[in-house]
Design an enzyme around this catalytic site. Sequence first.
Site, short mmCIF file in Angstrom:
data_model
loop_
_atom_site.label_atom_id
_atom_site.label_comp_id
_atom_site.label_asym_id
_atom_site.label_seq_id
_atom_site.Cartn_x
_atom_site.Cartn_y
_atom_site.Cartn_z
CB CYS A 197 -1.00 -0.06 1.20
SG CYS A 197 -2.03 -1.52 1.09
CG HIS A 222 -2.01 3.99 5.86
ND1 HIS A 222 -1.68 4.02 4.44
CD2 HIS A 222 -1.86 2.92 6.20
CE1 HIS A 222 -1.98 2.75 3.93
NE2 HIS A 222 -2.09 2.06 5.20
CD GLU A 254 -1.25 7.28 10.01
OE1 GLU A 254 -0.89 8.27 9.08
OE2 GLU A 254 -2.14 6.69 9.87
CE LYS A 281 -5.66 4.38 2.96
NZ LYS A 281 -4.61 5.30 3.31
CG HIS A 304 -6.45 0.96 1.82
ND1 HIS A 304 -5.54 1.65 1.15
CD2 HIS A 304 -5.56 0.35 2.40
CE1 HIS A 304 -4.42 1.25 1.48
NE2 HIS A 304 -4.50 0.38 2.38
CG PHE A 334 -0.27 -5.98 4.08
CD1 PHE A 334 -0.74 -4.96 5.35
CD2 PHE A 334 -1.31 -6.66 3.48
CE1 PHE A 334 -2.05 -5.28 5.33
CE2 PHE A 334 -2.68 -6.96 3.86
CZ PHE A 334 -3.01 -5.93 5.02
#
Length: 416
Positions: free
Chosen positions: A165, A305, A316, A337, A342, A402
């Site tokens: 991502c 994110h 985060e 998002k 996403h 990831f």
Amino acid sequence: MDRRRVVITGAGAITPLGNNVDDFWKSLLEGVSGADFITHFDVSKFKTKFACEVKNFDPTDYFDRKELRKYDLVSTYGIVAANQAIADANINIADVDPYRVGVVWSSGIGGIQTFYQEIKSFVEGDGTPRYNPFFVPKMIIDITAGHISMAHGFKGPNYATVSACASSANAIADAVLLIRHGYADIIVAGGCEAAITEPGMGGFNSMNAISVRNDDPKTASRPFDKDRDGFVMGEGAAGLIIEELEHAKKRGAKIYAEILGFGLSADAYHITAPHPEGEGAKHAMSFALNDAGIDKTKIDHINTHGTSTPVGDVAEAKAIVGVFGEHAKNISINSTKSMHGHLLGAAGAIESLATILSIKNDVVPPTINHFTDDPELPQLDYTFNHKKERVVNYAISNTFGFGGHNVSLLFAKYNE
């Protein structure tokens, strides 16, 4: 020798919120949710039945049917977004050195629909390998970069970045490096994704990574809300024209913003989960500040994110407090998002675009779908449910992937 300055001179977007930059931005400011029930395939047996699909996009509006045989849907999104950005920047190949114009374009997954269809046809057949000759070129992640360069005659650096991502954020960081160090004057950077497919949705469902709020898809993406239950899959593409400042000025190009710095790090912790204290994210943001050479108290906005996962959002937020301390409370934090979902490998590009537009227009889009405060989160300004008009001189876009990949990009208002 002074470091070459890097600016953004063009943008394009194919998104769940609109198929150009203006529509995308308008939807962000209005707090529109792009989520709805999936139309790409039969979802009756799937745990999650919704996603943020691109709407009103017909590839035949952009490509003839013979040409379309060469493209997976993911490449059509990417090529169209890149073409928009190139037109927006008014790049004419006759006026530039083609060997000084490159393309760094990413995807996290690539042509997954092509891969799925070809393997399915083989397995369901009689065992004879009747594969489409375009199978491999349609599937591989780098092919969109190749198509963009061939369409426009750009002969400079040409490749894909892949870091799950964080992929398109890495593409932008690479573009900055290539221009700073003199390997190119212009880079078309961005990312595309089209993973709302049977294997895409099924795979993320099996990991319990995506929301299952089938009773209310439009509010399913709930970053920083107590009842968040996973991310909502998105698709589409975004492209940016990254250019050396003097080159842009000589062309008379308009300038959206400047890229002052970036930070890269790895969690080295877990294949999918972030470090619980956000250690990798913390270092990525700190490295970006150091690279830009600015004090942390100058940051006005962070596009997080913010995936709407139980663990990721907390990590985060902790990282932001860890880097910015008391100043964190002065930063307008959001997660777009919540609206466009996403976009996996395209997330960094689309969220960088949102961040740049916040700087250009001095307004921070909302984080929609907030209903319940989460006591585990530090008390910060998450820009819940309503846009915020404020001066945005410096902003960060965070993108994590990831494998523990972390990228923070630091943008600023262009100033002579």
